[in-house]
Design a protein around this motif. Structure first.
Motif, PDB file in Angstrom:
ATOM      1  N   VAL A 303       1.076  -1.151  -0.206  1.00 30.25           N
ATOM      2  CA  VAL A 303      -0.079  -0.002   0.090  1.00 30.25           C
ATOM      3  C   VAL A 303       0.538   1.109  -0.518  1.00 30.25           C
ATOM      4  N   ARG A 304       2.043   1.076   0.858  1.00 35.57           N
ATOM      5  CA  ARG A 304       2.697   2.444   0.440  1.00 35.57           C
ATOM      6  C   ARG A 304       3.687   2.915  -0.211  1.00 35.57           C
ATOM      7  N   SER A 305       3.456   1.777  -1.315  1.00 35.20           N
ATOM      8  CA  SER A 305       4.088   1.937  -2.637  1.00 35.20           C
ATOM      9  C   SER A 305       3.567   2.253  -4.104  1.00 35.20           C
ATOM     10  N   PHE A 306       2.301   2.975  -3.526  1.00 39.53           N
ATOM     11  CA  PHE A 306       1.069   3.549  -4.522  1.00 39.53           C
ATOM     12  C   PHE A 306       2.131   5.224  -4.237  1.00 39.53           C
ATOM     13  N   LEU A 307       2.096   5.789  -5.508  1.00 35.73           N
ATOM     14  CA  LEU A 307       2.349   6.973  -5.435  1.00 35.73           C
ATOM     15  C   LEU A 307       0.970   7.951  -5.117  1.00 35.73           C
ATOM     16  N   ASP A 308       1.181   9.226  -5.165  1.00 41.03           N
ATOM     17  CA  ASP A 308       0.630  10.234  -5.176  1.00 41.03           C
ATOM     18  C   ASP A 308      -0.268  10.458  -6.748  1.00 41.03           C
ATOM     19  N   ARG A 309      -1.521  10.788  -6.537  1.00 39.04           N
ATOM     20  CA  ARG A 309      -1.670  11.201  -8.625  1.00 39.04           C
ATOM     21  C   ARG A 309      -1.051  11.955  -9.042  1.00 39.04           C
ATOM     22  N   ASN A 310      -0.010  12.508  -8.376  1.00 45.90           N
ATOM     23  CA  ASN A 310       0.562  13.967  -9.601  1.00 45.90           C
ATOM     24  C   ASN A 310       2.015  12.841  -9.573  1.00 45.90           C
ATOM     25  N   GLY A 311       1.991  11.567  -9.639  1.00 48.77           N
ATOM     26  CA  GLY A 311       3.285  11.137  -9.846  1.00 48.77           C
ATOM     27  C   GLY A 311       4.679  11.694  -9.031  1.00 48.77           C
ATOM     28  N   VAL A 312       3.963  11.296  -7.596  1.00 47.71           N
ATOM     29  CA  VAL A 312       5.262  11.709  -6.891  1.00 47.71           C
ATOM     30  C   VAL A 312       5.294  10.827  -5.669  1.00 47.71           C
ATOM     31  N   PRO A 313       6.506  10.273  -5.265  1.00 48.28           N
ATOM     32  CA  PRO A 313       6.046   9.574  -3.632  1.00 48.28           C
ATOM     33  C   PRO A 313       5.564   9.702  -2.714  1.00 48.28           C
ATOM     34  N   THR A 314       4.730   9.498  -2.464  1.00 52.09           N
ATOM     35  CA  THR A 314       4.528   9.707  -0.883  1.00 52.09           C
ATOM     36  C   THR A 314       5.800  10.899  -0.438  1.00 52.09           C
ATOM     37  N   ALA A 315       6.635   9.845  -0.033  1.00 51.20           N
ATOM     38  CA  ALA A 315       8.071  11.102   0.812  1.00 51.20           C
ATOM     39  C   ALA A 315       8.432  11.856   0.109  1.00 51.20           C
ATOM     40  N   LEU A 316       7.657  12.425  -0.978  1.00 57.47           N
ATOM     41  CA  LEU A 316       8.329  12.980  -1.694  1.00 57.47           C
ATOM     42  C   LEU A 316       7.082  14.722  -2.303  1.00 57.47           C
ATOM     43  N   SER A 317       5.867  14.197  -1.563  1.00 53.79           N
ATOM     44  CA  SER A 317       4.324  14.477  -2.422  1.00 53.79           C
ATOM     45  C   SER A 317       4.264  15.339  -1.618  1.00 53.79           C
ATOM     46  N   PRO A 318       4.134  16.738  -1.364  1.00 57.23           N
ATOM     47  CA  PRO A 318       2.302  17.637  -0.846  1.00 57.23           C
ATOM     48  C   PRO A 318       0.990  17.597  -0.729  1.00 57.23           C
ATOM     49  N   LEU A 319       0.905  16.574  -1.678  1.00 51.54           N
ATOM     50  CA  LEU A 319      -0.044  15.771  -1.066  1.00 51.54           C
ATOM     51  C   LEU A 319      -0.830  14.856  -0.600  1.00 51.54           C
ATOM     52  N   TYR A 320       0.909  14.058   0.549  1.00 55.50           N
ATOM     53  CA  TYR A 320       0.382  13.134   0.751  1.00 55.50           C
ATOM     54  C   TYR A 320      -0.054  13.492   2.293  1.00 55.50           C
ATOM     55  N   GLN A 321      -2.012  13.165   2.704  1.00 57.91           N
ATOM     56  CA  GLN A 321      -1.989  13.137   3.851  1.00 57.91           C
ATOM     57  C   GLN A 321      -1.753  12.104   4.763  1.00 57.91           C
ATOM     58  N   GLY A 322      -1.489  11.219   5.338  1.00 55.51           N
ATOM     59  CA  GLY A 322      -0.207  10.243   6.200  1.00 55.51           C
ATOM     60  C   GLY A 322      -1.361   9.190   6.437  1.00 55.51           C
ATOM     61  N   ASP A 323      -0.917   8.373   7.034  1.00 56.91           N
ATOM     62  CA  ASP A 323      -1.847   7.106   6.882  1.00 56.91           C
ATOM     63  C   ASP A 323      -2.425   6.262   8.103  1.00 56.91           C
ATOM     64  N   GLU A 324      -2.759   8.220   8.772  1.00 58.60           N
ATOM     65  CA  GLU A 324      -3.615   7.747  10.624  1.00 58.60           C
ATOM     66  C   GLU A 324      -5.099   6.721  10.041  1.00 58.60           C
ATOM     67  N   THR A 325      -5.001   7.222   9.446  1.00 59.70           N
ATOM     68  CA  THR A 325      -6.897   6.393   8.696  1.00 59.70           C
ATOM     69  C   THR A 325      -6.796   6.113   8.047  1.00 59.70           C
ATOM     70  N   LEU A 326      -6.800   5.183   6.863  1.00 59.65           N
ATOM     71  CA  LEU A 326      -7.994   4.706   5.794  1.00 59.65           C
ATOM     72  C   LEU A 326      -8.213   5.911   4.685  1.00 59.65           C
ATOM     73  N   ASP A 327      -9.039   6.303   5.431  1.00 56.59           N
ATOM     74  CA  ASP A 327      -9.458   7.801   4.667  1.00 56.59           C
ATOM     75  C   ASP A 327      -8.740   9.100   4.254  1.00 56.59           C
TER      76      ASP A 327
END
Length: 560
Positions: A303-327
């Motif tokens: 699940v962590r391997s999914f990019l954000d929809r901007n094509g950027v890895p979550t470790a680098l993307s400003p879109l990533y909201q974290g994983d506290e919840t699935l939502d």
């Protein structure tokens, strides 16, 4: 056309029989065939070759429990390091070698048929296609194996008790079979061979096998990898240039990927190179029932391997909201995220009265990681009856070919933006995902392959996401010599089950679910990580076979 196909399936089932003996290389089990009266015409050849079609590898959404993608409730003993050398192995037994024997028997006799020579060669191509497939499966499992190409009717033959041949030598013979199949199979447009092995299907298998072998030779340092990678490119190009295939899309990027795998008719779908068709009361399967009985549980690592929809890895993307919840975790991710994983609002059941069983909270503990894989899962209750599902299943689909082409070109150092636009970006277009732009790629600091060039790394990621559950992942880890990825603790962890989330469940529903210090679900409470051993790239030859035939020695490395 359905009636014709139904007759074909029924005939196939009637032809399959077995003859039990102890020595797996004993005389050919001739079933009901009388050699003096058989192999006389086209119908004889067709009916004989039909017996092999059930061995074609059907792609299912729950077939990767032996990888870092899924963590089943019952742990995989092989990856857990608990596998011991067996006395017997169904893959190296009388039945396990039956298909090879049967192909060879056919190839020694098919030329007797009194018929058009070109048409005759089409059936020989089918047989050699299957022999290539069967031997590749043997090599993947055991490495060096005996190569049998003779008619084994003489039990005194030394071939019966000969040694194993080296991996490379066997695979060179596999390539010869593939090349014959491509050169002699019926044209894809030949209506007489619809649903059978055609030149397109032969190229699809050739592309798959050649990518596997080329990268296996490269990363296991066997040498001679370049010709295989080049062959993978050539076979893929033949399909790409044919104009017969494309990525399935209807203009619904939020559902097209999910819907692709729950169709009752894949014939005519632009993505279908070959599919297994199922027809009510003729040939049905149990996959939907299996998926609902034991949910495929995706791992935190996948699940962590999914990019954000901007094509950027979550470790680098400003879109990533974290994983506290699935939502939160699903926000602005690759649109395939919600089409592969059950998220809030996903309908598990569409009842005939119009009501729906929709997901709110992750269905823990039924889904042991919390991440429920929904690929190939249909919400139609009619598909849940035991062994009565009529959803077609892919054998070869076009997206895989595009991924093969992109990876092989990258391995050859030839993957420019034009290659990526013709492959990766065609696949992403289906779900309205940002294009991959080579000049903009930045190495993911959390990459599973930190030493790999960024382009090849991202092509591997794309393959992992697009082909999830289709049975390729262990083969990929094997060929990349990347077994150590299963050492990552996240390959046996699930989503976060924080105290706040736990409190939302009914009393006692998740009280026994254990988590680690960061609140990620521990699927196997007594195991915090697995330890890869390089001997696990191959399975051992069963003890009884080594006893019967000492020429098979030595045992595979690490299993002595």
């Amino acid at each position: 056309m359905r009636k014709i196909h139904a007759v074909y399936i029924s005939t196939l089932v009637l032809l399959i029989s077995a003859c039990k003996k102890e020595d797996f290389l004993d005389r050919f089990p001739q079933d009901a065939i009388s050699e003096p009266t058989y192999f006389k015409n086209e119908n004889d050849l067709k009916l004989y070759v039909n017996r092999f079609y059930d061995a074609l590898p059907v792609q299912r959404g729950n077939s990767e429990s032996n990888s870092d993608n899924f963590a089943p409730g019952s742990r995989n003993t092989f990856l857990a390091g608990e596998y011991v050398i067996p006395a017997t192995d169904a893959n190296w037994s009388y039945d396990g070698w039956a298909n090879v024997r049967n192909v060879n028997y056919f190839l020694q006799r098919y030329d007797r048929a009194e018929m058009d020579a070109t048409l005759k060669s089409h059936y020989a191509a089918e047989a050699r296609f299957f022999r290539a497939l069967f031997y590749w499966e043997k090599v993947k499992r055991f490495g060096a194996v005996p190569w049998l190409s003779e008619d084994l009717t003489d039990t005194s033959s030394t071939v019966l008790y000969g040694p194993r041949l080296p991996h490379k030598q066997v695979m060179d013979s596999v390539l010869a079979d593939l090349n014959f199949a491509v050169a002699n199979a019926a044209a894809a447009t030949n209506a007489q061979f619809a649903g059978r092995i055609t030149v397109d299907v032969a190229n699809a298998l050739k592309a798959r096998i050649c990518l596997w072998e080329g990268t296996f030779r490269k990363y296991h340092v066997l040498g001679d990898d370049q010709p295989w990678l080049r062959a993978a490119v050539t076979a893929s190009e033949a399909l790409m240039n044919s104009g017969r295939y494309g990525i399935y899309m209807t203009g619904n990027p939020d559902m097209d990927y999910y819907n692709l795998f729950i169709q009752e008719e894949l014939r005519g779908n632009t993505e279908t190179i070959l599919a297994r068709r199922y027809i009510k009361d003729v040939s049905m399967h149990n996959l939907t029932r299996q998926l609902s009985d034991v949910w495929p549980a995706l791992t935190k690592n996948f699940v962590r391997s999914f990019l954000d929809r901007n094509g950027v890895p979550t470790a680098l993307s400003p879109l990533y909201q974290g994983d506290e919840t699935l939502d939160e975790e699903m926000i602005d991710r690759d649109p395939r995220f919600r089409q592969i994983i059950a998220t809030r609002g996903f309908s598990f059941t569409n009842n005939t009265d119009g009501s729906r069983d929709e997901m709110t909270l992750p269905r823990i503990p039924g889904v042991v990681t919390g991440y429920a894989g929904v690929k190939n899962y249909s919400p139609d209750p009619a598909q849940w009856n035991a062994n009565q599902s009529t959803l077609d299943l892919f054998i070869f689909r076009y997206a895989e070919i595009l991924l093969i082409y992109a990876e092989a070109k990258a391995e050859l150092g030839e993957a420019d933006q034009a290659v990526i636009d013709a492959t990766i970006n065609k696949i992403r277009e289906r779900v309205d995902m940002a294009d991959m732009v080579i000049a903009s790629l930045v190495k993911d600091p959390e990459s599973d392959f930190p030493a790999l060039p960024v382009l090849l790394d991202e092509i591997r990621r794309e393959r992992r996401i697009e082909l999830i559950g289709e049975g390729f992942r262990f083969d990929d880890l094997q060929r990349w010599k990347a077994g150590e990825l299963i050492n990552n603790p996240e390959t046996i962890l699930g989503m976060k089950l924080t105290p706040a989330l736990r409190a939302q469940y009914p009393a006692n529903q998740v009280s026994n679910v254990q988590v680690d210090a960061n609140f990620y679900i521990r699927v196997y409470p007594n195991i915090t990580a697995r330890v890869w051993n390089d001997k696990m790239y191959l399975y051992p030859v069963p003890i009884n076979e080594l006893t019967l035939n000492p020429a098979l020695l030595p045992q595979n490395a690490g299993w002595q």
